[in-house]
Design a protein around this motif. Structure first.
Motif, PDB file in Angstrom:
ATOM      1  N   VAL A 121       0.880  -1.168   0.000  1.00  0.00           N
ATOM      2  CA  VAL A 121       0.000   0.000   0.000  1.00  0.00           C
ATOM      3  C   VAL A 121       0.916   1.217   0.000  1.00  0.00           C
ATOM      4  O   VAL A 121       1.977   1.217   0.641  1.00  0.00           O
ATOM      5  CB  VAL A 121      -0.948   0.011   1.209  1.00  0.00           C
ATOM      6  N   ALA A 122       0.534   2.230  -0.752  1.00  0.00           N
ATOM      7  CA  ALA A 122       1.422   3.384  -0.917  1.00  0.00           C
ATOM      8  C   ALA A 122       0.606   4.665  -0.971  1.00  0.00           C
ATOM      9  O   ALA A 122      -0.542   4.671  -1.424  1.00  0.00           O
ATOM     10  CB  ALA A 122       2.259   3.229  -2.201  1.00  0.00           C
ATOM     11  N   ASP A 123       1.217   5.742  -0.517  1.00  0.00           N
ATOM     12  CA  ASP A 123       0.648   7.066  -0.721  1.00  0.00           C
ATOM     13  C   ASP A 123       1.778   8.066  -0.875  1.00  0.00           C
ATOM     14  O   ASP A 123       2.923   7.812  -0.472  1.00  0.00           O
ATOM     15  CB  ASP A 123      -0.334   7.457   0.391  1.00  0.00           C
ATOM     16  N   GLY A 124       1.459   9.179  -1.506  1.00  0.00           N
ATOM     17  CA  GLY A 124       2.490  10.184  -1.753  1.00  0.00           C
ATOM     18  C   GLY A 124       1.911  11.390  -2.445  1.00  0.00           C
ATOM     19  O   GLY A 124       0.689  11.612  -2.443  1.00  0.00           O
ATOM     20  N   TYR A 125       2.815  12.155  -3.077  1.00  0.00           N
ATOM     21  CA  TYR A 125       2.397  13.411  -3.684  1.00  0.00           C
ATOM     22  C   TYR A 125       3.088  13.597  -5.033  1.00  0.00           C
ATOM     23  O   TYR A 125       4.191  13.091  -5.274  1.00  0.00           O
ATOM     24  CB  TYR A 125       2.753  14.589  -2.760  1.00  0.00           C
ATOM     25  N   TRP A 126       2.417  14.356  -5.873  1.00  0.00           N
ATOM     26  CA  TRP A 126       2.973  14.751  -7.166  1.00  0.00           C
ATOM     27  C   TRP A 126       3.812  16.000  -6.970  1.00  0.00           C
ATOM     28  O   TRP A 126       3.353  16.994  -6.404  1.00  0.00           O
ATOM     29  CB  TRP A 126       1.845  14.997  -8.161  1.00  0.00           C
ATOM     30  N   ASP A 127       5.078  15.944  -7.436  1.00  0.00           N
ATOM     31  CA  ASP A 127       5.992  17.075  -7.318  1.00  0.00           C
ATOM     32  C   ASP A 127       6.015  17.806  -8.661  1.00  0.00           C
ATOM     33  O   ASP A 127       6.636  17.345  -9.608  1.00  0.00           O
ATOM     34  CB  ASP A 127       7.393  16.578  -6.969  1.00  0.00           C
ATOM     35  N   PRO A 128       5.339  18.939  -8.777  1.00  0.00           N
ATOM     36  CA  PRO A 128       5.264  19.625 -10.073  1.00  0.00           C
ATOM     37  C   PRO A 128       6.594  20.240 -10.520  1.00  0.00           C
ATOM     38  O   PRO A 128       6.800  20.476 -11.698  1.00  0.00           O
ATOM     39  CB  PRO A 128       4.217  20.712  -9.839  1.00  0.00           C
ATOM     40  N   THR A 129       7.499  20.477  -9.582  1.00  0.00           N
ATOM     41  CA  THR A 129       8.773  21.100  -9.963  1.00  0.00           C
ATOM     42  C   THR A 129       9.681  20.122 -10.695  1.00  0.00           C
ATOM     43  O   THR A 129      10.405  20.499 -11.617  1.00  0.00           O
ATOM     44  CB  THR A 129       9.485  21.640  -8.712  1.00  0.00           C
ATOM     45  N   THR A 130       9.655  18.864 -10.297  1.00  0.00           N
ATOM     46  CA  THR A 130      10.490  17.850 -10.949  1.00  0.00           C
ATOM     47  C   THR A 130       9.682  16.910 -11.838  1.00  0.00           C
ATOM     48  O   THR A 130      10.267  16.085 -12.537  1.00  0.00           O
ATOM     49  CB  THR A 130      11.236  17.019  -9.885  1.00  0.00           C
ATOM     50  N   GLY A 131       8.358  17.036 -11.791  1.00  0.00           N
ATOM     51  CA  GLY A 131       7.524  16.149 -12.587  1.00  0.00           C
ATOM     52  C   GLY A 131       7.597  14.713 -12.117  1.00  0.00           C
ATOM     53  O   GLY A 131       7.562  13.783 -12.932  1.00  0.00           O
ATOM     54  N   GLN A 132       7.699  14.507 -10.804  1.00  0.00           N
ATOM     55  CA  GLN A 132       7.813  13.161 -10.252  1.00  0.00           C
ATOM     56  C   GLN A 132       6.673  12.882  -9.290  1.00  0.00           C
ATOM     57  O   GLN A 132       6.117  13.796  -8.672  1.00  0.00           O
ATOM     58  CB  GLN A 132       9.146  12.999  -9.514  1.00  0.00           C
ATOM     59  N   LEU A 133       6.364  11.597  -9.161  1.00  0.00           N
ATOM     60  CA  LEU A 133       5.385  11.119  -8.193  1.00  0.00           C
ATOM     61  C   LEU A 133       6.128  10.296  -7.161  1.00  0.00           C
ATOM     62  O   LEU A 133       6.764   9.286  -7.489  1.00  0.00           O
ATOM     63  CB  LEU A 133       4.322  10.265  -8.893  1.00  0.00           C
ATOM     64  N   CYS A 134       6.102  10.755  -5.912  1.00  0.00           N
ATOM     65  CA  CYS A 134       6.906  10.142  -4.857  1.00  0.00           C
ATOM     66  C   CYS A 134       5.990   9.448  -3.850  1.00  0.00           C
ATOM     67  O   CYS A 134       5.025  10.045  -3.363  1.00  0.00           O
ATOM     68  CB  CYS A 134       7.747  11.187  -4.142  1.00  0.00           C
ATOM     69  N   PHE A 135       6.297   8.177  -3.537  1.00  0.00           N
ATOM     70  CA  PHE A 135       5.459   7.356  -2.671  1.00  0.00           C
ATOM     71  C   PHE A 135       6.233   6.878  -1.454  1.00  0.00           C
ATOM     72  O   PHE A 135       7.428   6.537  -1.534  1.00  0.00           O
ATOM     73  CB  PHE A 135       4.972   6.111  -3.415  1.00  0.00           C
ATOM     74  N   ASN A 136       5.531   6.806  -0.320  1.00  0.00           N
ATOM     75  CA  ASN A 136       5.909   5.966   0.804  1.00  0.00           C
ATOM     76  C   ASN A 136       5.089   4.688   0.692  1.00  0.00           C
ATOM     77  O   ASN A 136       3.887   4.742   0.423  1.00  0.00           O
ATOM     78  CB  ASN A 136       5.613   6.650   2.144  1.00  0.00           C
TER      79      ASN A 136
END
Length: 900
Positions: A314-329
């Motif tokens: 199971v994962a959740d995270g945020y979209w980083d608009p500055t780098t265009g990445q989606l980061c999950f824990n």
């Protein structure tokens, strides 16, 4: 015929029962709930406004979940890939109570799963259908303990069609409010008096979710990866777009040969595929998902299904608009052994990190819209700019329907392919070039697509992904399919950079074909990403390919193809080979695979379509002329009273059946288009004659022949009784002779078919680029066409037996009919000189399913039909017995002798 395996839903017929039962449950809840649910304690309902009610209803809804354990008494063994087990929970009533921590719920729980059934026919056959059991429930939920307890009853249809009732059912769920990364699952169980306890688990879908701290994405520093060059597709967050791209199957590639797996994280050393499912996101860029891992590449997860697999996150995270990445824990989920409590599934230590980004640069190794990596945060991510053990590269498997117009392609192994092209002698300039090949001037990139058959392997398809600098892979349905773009036309070089996506089906690795005897194997889909050069002057393709094999990637594969020239009149599209560049003792080495290309160039396709249009017109015109000639024969019959008794009934029945047969045999194809076999190549909007329009004249001709048969059958009898008896005996005798000849011909056709089949089986196994051999039924239908070619034979035999010289058949009818039967063979002779048939026949006029067509038959049949017409002409002028002598005297030789 066994009943269909399609899903059979029983929920909807029970809706009326559910509504009526709600009132009953409300009355009985005070006694039954207290006896079955110790908590939460029931409380009196309180007024709930409309907005609050809708919010509460959505927060408790579960669209898809999974159940197991005791369901075996109601369902058969779990069949994940045909009828997977699932459940849904739909609240239809929610009320606040005087206790602010308690709410009152009414809901419907629906269980769906496989049930075995037996089809009793000639053989007992067991098959799986989907059984649905619906429960109407009423109960209470506590925000303090997160416990939901409900009571009610369930109904389903039994095997005999009766309704089966499950009384005193109890549902206990643990619903976290709010849910979070460490508590993202809804778990519980269902109990009943006539079934064992059923365990339930689902991923919480409500908006009442608290996201974990913002996960930080480190910069991508993995060598030999397109991720170094990747850029965000767009900085603005789009939830729907993210769901579309993120929810897919992924390929896992370990960064080291022997990854050091953290303890308890079994997935690091076994899984080869990852599937991200149940993606949820918010407007501020928060995203959460349920992730499944698979170690069998043949296992295809269900989209939208909640599957309980051995390895999941199971994962959740945020979209980083500055780098265009989606980061999950992310946190692994494992099963516990604590019984039926909500701790049946345990979320472990959340030290896994996941990072994804959209990609707009492709190479031979990486061709996915979205890519990323997984790692254990306790081990770090980089060490001296090099990947450390435990890091997994993730690349999304490309979907056919995706828009990749923004993607650019970078060639990385073209120079290597060019070296092999020169060293192999394919670029020999002294070799004489015959004909022209795709790429000279303006041409269609469809000419570079090809299908192939591999020796002892299977078949496959190859599609160009890029030609020069232009991406064409997902543009096959565009309006302009001609490579007249300045990017391509402006290239003056003889060698053109290209990249391909090759897919084919082959036996398992290390499979050895038996030398003798038959065998049965399952073919697996293989995929090769390739790039190299295309010699436009010689029609030669030379590429280096990468194939995935046994969880590793082999990029030492050589693909060579020699296309046929555009004006070639030979069957097939060219030849080629797929070979390994490794040493024979290498574990990834494989034997050379010879391939034979088949298909048609774009110009040939349009020529074939134009020919089909012309043949459609010829078929309609031919059948229309037949209608005209039949009308003239009807008028001739009405005008001359002596014609009906002197006309062969056998001939008319044969002709009528000849028009009826195609109407019956082709009924299922009446509304199909013959051009569809050329899609997506053909996109012209010209009017097409479909099967209905082609068969309308045939139907009219059949009706007219029935009318002619009626006139002859009920026509005027001869004036003399003896003459009437002579005609009657002659008709019966002619029928017997014709049936005997037709029967013997049918037996001969069957024997020839058996001989041909036996010859094919005994011949060595080779790759054939030709149409499939005809079945016995198709050969008999073609033989029936030969009978129609000789439609005058029954009339000639009748004239000989009766000695008639009556001009029963109009010249328009027998001469016109002979020309109609002969012209397809004359056309087939001409067509054979200018057209090479493909694997799938597209003949409309002079079709081999309607008659016998070959170089010999195309000469014999017209000459034979003309000979029969000449004999009939002479019979009607000189008398039936004047030319042909059958055994014995004609039946009419005694008609003038007195019987006294």
């Amino acid at each position: 015929m066994a009943p269909s395996k399609n899903t059979i839903s029983y929920a909807y017929p029970l809706c009326f029962i559910f509504i009526l039962s709600t009132t009953t449950l409300s009355v009985a809840i005070s006694t039954s709930y207290s006896s079955r649910c110790s908590s939460p304690s029931p409380a009196s309902d309180y007024h709930t406004d409309y907005v609050d009610t809708l919010a509460l209803l959505r927060s408790f809804q579960i669209s898809i979940g999974y159940f197991s354990s005791g369901g075996n008494s109601l369902f058969s063994a779990d069949d994940d890939y045909v009828n997977p087990r699932s459940f849904s929970f739909v609240p239809h009533g929610v009320f606040r109570t005087k206790d602010p921590t308690i709410i009152h719920l009414t809901a419907t729980l629906v269980l769906s799963g496989p049930r075995s059934s037996t089809y009793i026919g000639h053989h007992h056959h067991r098959y799986s259908i989907t059984q649905t059991i619906s429960f109407i429930l009423d109960g209470y939920y506590s925000f303090t303990s997160n416990d939901l307890c409900m009571v009610g009853f369930g109904t389903n249809y039994a095997a005999d069609g009766s309704i089966k009732l499950h009384e005193d059912s109890v549902l206990r769920l643990w619903v976290p409010r709010p849910s979070k990364l460490t508590n993202p699952l809804v778990t519980g169980h269902l109990e009943g008096t006539n079934f064992e306890t059923i365990s339930l688990v689902a991923y919480d879908e409500s908006d009442n979710y608290v996201y974990s701290e913002n996960a930080l994405c480190p910069p991508f520093m993995l060598e030999n990866s397109m991720l170094e060059q990747a850029q965000a597709v767009k900085e603005n967050f789009n939830c729907d777009q993210l769901k579309t791209h993120l929810r897919r199957l992924y390929k896992l590639e370990y960064m080291v040969d022997d990854p050091l797996a953290p303890r308890g994280y079994n997935m690091w050393s076994h899984a080869t595929r990852m599937y991200i499912n149940h993606v949820h996101c918010t407007a501020n860029g928060a995203v959460r998902a349920y992730v499944e891992f698979y170690n069998d590449t043949k296992m295809l997860p269900y989209k939208g299904r909640f599957m309980v697999v051995e390895e999941a996150l199971v994962a959740d995270g945020y979209w980083d608009p500055t780098t265009g990445q989606l980061c999950f824990n992310a946190c692994p989920i494992v099963r516990s052994v604590s019984g039926l409590s909500h701790t049946n599934f345990v979320v472990q230590d959340c030290k896994i990190k996941m990072s994804f980004r959209f990609v707009d640069v492709w190479t031979i190794r990486d061709r996915s819209v979205i890519a990323g990596m997984l790692w254990n945060s306790s081990q770090g991510i980089v060490n001296n700019s090099r990947a450390i053990p435990g890091i997994i590269s993730v690349s999304g498997i490309q979907e056919h329907w995706e828009n990749i117009s923004h993607v650019k392609y970078t060639y990385t192994v073209v120079d290597e392919a060019k070296k092999h092209y020169i060293s192999s002698g394919l670029s020999n300039k002294k070799k004489k070039i015959k004909g022209s090949f795709p790429g000279n001037g303006t041409y269609s990139y469809h000419d570079l697509e090809f299908r192939f058959i591999a020796n002892h392997v299977g078949s496959g398809d190859a599609y160009p992904m890029t030609i020069g600098s232009m991406m064409v892979y997902e543009d096959r349905l565009a309006a302009n399919d001609s490579l007249s773009d300045p990017m391509v036309v402006g290239m003056k070089h003889e060698l053109l950079n290209v990249s391909y996506d090759i897919r084919y089906y082959a036996p398992p690795e290390n499979w050895i074909r038996p030398k003798n005897g038959s065998y049965s194997i399952s073919l697996h889909e293989r995929r090769i990403s390739a790039e190299g050069i295309y010699d436009r002057k010689r029609g030669t393709l030379c590429m280096i390919g990468c194939r995935e094999i046994n969880s590793s990637t082999d990029c030492l594969v050589l693909i060579t193809v020699q296309f046929s020239s555009l004006d070639a009149k030979t069957q097939g599209h060219g030849v080629g080979a797929i070979s390994s560049l490794r040493e024979k003792n290498d574990r990834l080495f494989f034997e050379k695979i010879d391939i034979t290309l088949y298909g048609m160039y774009t110009e040939q396709l349009f020529e074939a379509i134009s020919r089909m249009d012309m043949e459609s017109i010829m078929l309609v015109l031919s059948t229309t002329l037949s209608c005209v000639f039949t009308i003239l024969q009807i008028l001739h019959t009405k005008k001359n009273p002596e014609v009906p008794p002197a006309t062969s009934i056998t001939m008319l029945i044969t002709l009528a059946l000849g028009y009826l047969t195609p109407l019956v045999l082709n009924f299922e194809a009446l509304f199909l288009s013959r051009r569809k076999q050329y899609v997506p190549f053909f996109r012209n909007n010209r009017v097409e004659l479909n099967e209905v329009m082609l068969r309308v004249p045939t139907l009219i001709a059949f009706v007219l022949h029935l009318r002619l048969l009626q006139l002859v059958w009920y026509g005027r009898k001869p004036d003399h009784q003896s003459k009437a008896e002579t005609f009657s005996i002659a008709k019966r005798k002619a029928l017997q002779i014709c049936l005997s000849l037709y029967f013997l011909g049918g037996i001969l056709a069957g024997i020839i078919h058996i001989i041909n089949v036996h010859t094919r089986r005994e011949s060595p196994v080779v790759v054939r680029i030709s149409q499939e051999p005809a079945t016995i039924w198709e050969d008999l239908v073609s033989y029936a066409g030969l009978i129609l070619d000789g439609f005058l034979l029954p009339q000639i035999i009748f004239n000989r037996l009766s000695g008639s010289r009556v001009q029963a058949i109009s010249p328009w009818f027998y001469i016109g009919g002979t020309l109609i039967r002969a012209m397809p063979h004359v056309y087939d002779l001409s067509r054979a000189q200018n057209y090479i048939p493909s694997l799938r026949s597209s003949y409309i006029y002079a079709n081999s399913h309607d008659d016998l067509f070959s170089a010999a038959w195309d000469v014999i049949i017209p000459l034979g039909a003309a000979l029969l017409a000449l004999v009939l002409f002479l019979q009607q002028r000189l008398g039936g017995a004047s030319l042909i002598s059958l055994q014995g005297s004609r039946l009419g030789s005694y008609e003038m002798v007195s019987t006294i």
